[in-house]
Design an enzyme around this catalytic site. Structure first.
Site, short mmCIF file in Angstrom:
data_model
loop_
_atom_site.label_atom_id
_atom_site.label_comp_id
_atom_site.label_asym_id
_atom_site.label_seq_id
_atom_site.Cartn_x
_atom_site.Cartn_y
_atom_site.Cartn_z
N ARG A 1 -2.73 -4.63 -9.03
CA ARG A 1 -1.47 -4.61 -8.27
C ARG A 1 -0.80 -5.97 -8.36
O ARG A 1 -1.44 -6.99 -8.15
CB ARG A 1 -1.76 -4.27 -6.81
N TYR B 1 -3.47 4.39 5.78
CA TYR B 1 -2.63 3.21 6.05
C TYR B 1 -1.29 3.25 5.29
O TYR B 1 -0.23 3.01 5.86
CB TYR B 1 -3.42 1.96 5.67
N ARG C 1 -4.93 -8.77 -8.51
CA ARG C 1 -4.10 -8.82 -7.30
C ARG C 1 -3.20 -10.05 -7.36
O ARG C 1 -3.43 -10.97 -8.14
CB ARG C 1 -4.98 -8.98 -6.04
N CYS D 1 0.83 -1.22 0.00
CA CYS D 1 0.00 0.00 0.00
C CYS D 1 0.85 1.27 0.00
O CYS D 1 0.33 2.37 -0.06
CB CYS D 1 -0.94 0.02 1.20
P1 NAD Z 1 -3.10 -8.84 12.19
O1 NAD Z 1 -4.11 -7.77 12.35
O2 NAD Z 1 -3.59 -10.25 12.19
O3 NAD Z 1 -1.95 -8.69 13.26
C1 NAD Z 1 -1.54 -7.47 13.80
C2 NAD Z 1 -1.57 -7.60 15.29
O4 NAD Z 1 -1.10 -6.37 15.86
C3 NAD Z 1 -2.98 -7.84 15.86
O5 NAD Z 1 -3.03 -9.05 16.56
C4 NAD Z 1 -3.23 -6.65 16.75
O6 NAD Z 1 -3.95 -6.95 17.93
C5 NAD Z 1 -1.81 -6.20 17.07
N1 NAD Z 1 -1.77 -4.81 17.49
C6 NAD Z 1 -2.41 -3.74 16.94
N2 NAD Z 1 -2.17 -2.64 17.64
C7 NAD Z 1 -1.36 -3.00 18.67
C8 NAD Z 1 -0.78 -2.29 19.74
N3 NAD Z 1 -0.99 -0.99 19.92
N4 NAD Z 1 -0.02 -2.99 20.62
C9 NAD Z 1 0.19 -4.32 20.46
N5 NAD Z 1 -0.35 -5.04 19.46
C10 NAD Z 1 -1.11 -4.39 18.58
O7 NAD Z 1 -2.33 -8.51 10.82
P2 NAD Z 1 -1.30 -9.38 9.99
O8 NAD Z 1 -1.97 -9.76 8.72
O9 NAD Z 1 -0.69 -10.43 10.82
O10 NAD Z 1 -0.22 -8.25 9.63
C11 NAD Z 1 1.02 -8.11 10.31
C12 NAD Z 1 1.75 -6.92 9.75
O11 NAD Z 1 1.95 -7.08 8.35
C13 NAD Z 1 1.03 -5.58 9.93
O12 NAD Z 1 1.96 -4.58 10.23
C14 NAD Z 1 0.43 -5.34 8.57
O13 NAD Z 1 0.23 -3.95 8.32
C15 NAD Z 1 1.48 -5.93 7.66
N6 NAD Z 1 0.92 -6.35 6.37
C16 NAD Z 1 0.07 -7.40 6.30
C17 NAD Z 1 -0.46 -7.77 5.07
C18 NAD Z 1 -1.41 -8.93 4.94
O14 NAD Z 1 -1.85 -9.21 3.82
N7 NAD Z 1 -1.76 -9.63 5.99
C19 NAD Z 1 -0.12 -7.04 3.91
C20 NAD Z 1 0.74 -5.95 4.04
C21 NAD Z 1 1.27 -5.62 5.27
#
Ligand code: NAD
Length: 348
Positions: free
Chosen positions: A286, A149, A222, A120
Site C-alpha cells: 500500500r 474497520y 507500506r 483502509c
Molecule cells: P487513537 O486510538 O490514538 O485515538 C482515537 C481516540 O478516540 C482514542 O483516544 C479513543 O479513546 C477515542 N474514542 C474511541 N471511542 C470513543 C467514543 N465512543 N467516544 C469518545 N472517544 C472515543 O487513534 P489515532 O491514531 O489518533 O487516530 C485518530 C483517527 O484517525 C481515527 O479515526 C482513526 O481511525 C484515523 N486513522 C488513523 C490512522 C493512524 O495511522 N493513526 C490511520 C488511518 C486513520
C-alpha cells in the site's frame, strides 16, 4: 480564525492530542473530547477544555458540539492490524460516533466538519502485490475495503458527503495512511508497525535476546506519515475547497523489513528475524498517490521516515524506561491473522 472554538473529538488519542496542541498554538480555543479517563490521554493540555464523554451517544455529541465553530472528528475504536483484524464489530460500532457527531454538528450550526477516514477504505484487489501502484482516491470504488474497520470508514465518508449534499453542511474528509510519532500507542495490542518495531527492538536490547518477531514475511510494503505532517495536512484539507476525500499520507515506500533496518540502525543493533506467517499482516502492498492533494491544495509530506523514526524511537525508549525501569514485561503472543496468505475479500 483565532479565537474560534474547535472541537477535537478523540482528543485524548494520538493524532487528536497533537492536533489540539497545534490549534492552541495558533490561538484557537480547543475543546478536547475523549471516552478514556483523563489519566490515559496521551496528552492533556491544561489550557484546553477537556471533556470525558462517550461519543457513541447523541447527548454526549450535542454537549461536545455546543457553541463550536469547527469539529475535527477523530474519535474511533481503532488500532493496528492486530486489533482491526480481530475486533471487526467494535470497529464498525464507530459508526455511532460518526452518525451522532454529524447530526449534533449539523444541529449546532457548526461551520466546518472534518472527518478522519483511512487508507483502509481502498479496494483490496488493488493491494495484492508488494510491488504496489500507489492508491489514487478513485481506487476506493468499486468498494472492497478492509473488512470491518474499512467498511465503517467508507460508510462514514459517504455520510459526510450526503450531509453536505442534503443539509448543506461543510464537510471535509482525509484518508490517512499510517501515521506514527511520539505520544501514541506503543504496546497493548493496538499499536501500529512503527511503534511496535521500536518497542520490539528496545526490548531485544534490554533482554539481550537479539531476535525479533515480524508479522508476515516482512516483504509487505507500506508508507508511514510523521505526525507533524498529518496535523498540518489535516488543517489544510479542513480549510480547502476540496469536497471529495483526499489521501493524506507519505509516499516514501518501505518494506516492513526496511522499517526494521531503520530501527536497528537507530538502536545500533542487528537482530535475528523470525517471521510469523500466521500473524495479521494486512494487505501486501500500500502506498499513497499524492497527485490530487499536491494539485488541489499544494500539500506534500516533509519529514523523511528515518528522521521521524528517530524521534519516535527515542520517545518510546523513554516511556519504556519510565514505565518498566529497564525491565521487560511478559508479552502476549501475536493473534492469528484473518487474511493470511490471501487477499481481503468481502466474505473473508
Ligand atoms: P487513537 O486510538 O490514538 O485515538 C482515537 C481516540 O478516540 C482514542 O483516544 C479513543 O479513546 C477515542 N474514542 C474511541 N471511542 C470513543 C467514543 N465512543 N467516544 C469518545 N472517544 C472515543 O487513534 P489515532 O491514531 O489518533 O487516530 C485518530 C483517527 O484517525 C481515527 O479515526 C482513526 O481511525 C484515523 N486513522 C488513523 C490512522 C493512524 O495511522 N493513526 C490511520 C488511518 C486513520
Amino acid at each position: 480564525m483565532a479565537g474560534e472554538l474547535v472541537v477535537v473529538a478523540g482528543g485524548g488519542g494520538f493524532i487528536g492530542g497533537h492536533l489540539a496542541a497545534d490549534l492552541m498554538r495558533q490561538g484557537f480555543r480547543v475543546r478536547s473530547v475523549d471516552r478514556k479517563p483523563m489519566d490515559e490521554w496521551y496528552q492533556v493540555h491544561n489550557d484546553a477544555e477537556n471533556l470525558v464523554a462517550d461519543l457513541n451517544g447523541i447527548d454526549a455529541c450535542r454537549q461536545a458540539c455546543q457553541g463550536a465553530d469547527q469539529v475535527y472528528q477523530l474519535a474511533a475504536d481503532m488500532g493496528g492490524m492486530g486489533f482491526i483484524e480481530t475486533h471487526k464489530a467494535e470497529c464498525m460500532l464507530s459508526v455511532l460516533i460518526n452518525t451522532h457527531m454529524l447530526m449534533a454538528a449539523r444541529d449546532a450550526g457548526v461551520q466546518k466538519f472534518f472527518y478522519s477516514s483511512s487508507a483502509c477504505v481502498y479496494n483490496g484487489d488493488k493491494q495484492v502485490d508488494e510491488d504496489v501502484v500507489a492508491l489514487k482516491e478513485e481506487d476506493a470504488y468499486p468498494a472492497l475495503p478492509e473488512d470491518g474497520y474499512g467498511w465503517e470508514k467508507l460508510f462514514s465518508e459517504r455520510m459526510c458527503r450526503h450531509f453536505r449534499e442534503d443539509y448543506g453542511m461543510y464537510t471535509r474528509v482525509a484518508r490517512y495512511h499510517n501515521v506514527y510519532g511520539p505520544f501514541g500507542t506503543w504496546e497493548g495490542g493496538r499499536e501500529k508497525a512503527p511503534a511496535a518495531m521500536c518497542r520490539k527492538v528496545i526490548e531485544a536490547k534490554l533482554t539481550g535476546d537479539h531476535s525479533i518477531e515480524i508479522w508476515g514475511d516482512g516483504k509487505q510494503t507500506r508508507s508511514f506519515m510523521y505526525i507533524d505532517d498529518c496535523v498540518n495536512g489535516s488543517q489544510k484539507i479542513m480549510h480547502s475547497d476540496s469536497i471529495e476525500p483526499l489521501n493524506l499520507g507519505s509516499n516514501e515506500l518501505v518494506t516492513i523489513n526496511g522499517l526494521v533496518d531503520i530501527v536497528e540502525d537507530i538502536a545500533g543493533i542487528k537482530l535475528d528475524r523470525k517471521y510469523n506467517l500466521d500473524a495479521p499482516k494486512g494487505v501486501n502492498g500500500r502506498n499513497s498517490d499524492n497527485t490530487l492533494i499536491e494539485n488541489e491544495i499544494g500539500w506534500s509530506p516533509s519529514i523523511r521516515l528515518r528522521d521521524g523514526m528517530e524521534k519516535t524511537y527515542k520517545w518510546i525508549y523513554d516511556e519504556h524506561m519510565k514505565k518498566y525501569n529497564g525491565k521487560v514485561p511478559q508479552r502476549e503472543a501475536a493473534p492469528k491473522g484473518a487474511h493470511v496468505g490471501k487477499k481481503a475479500t468481502a466474505a473473508s
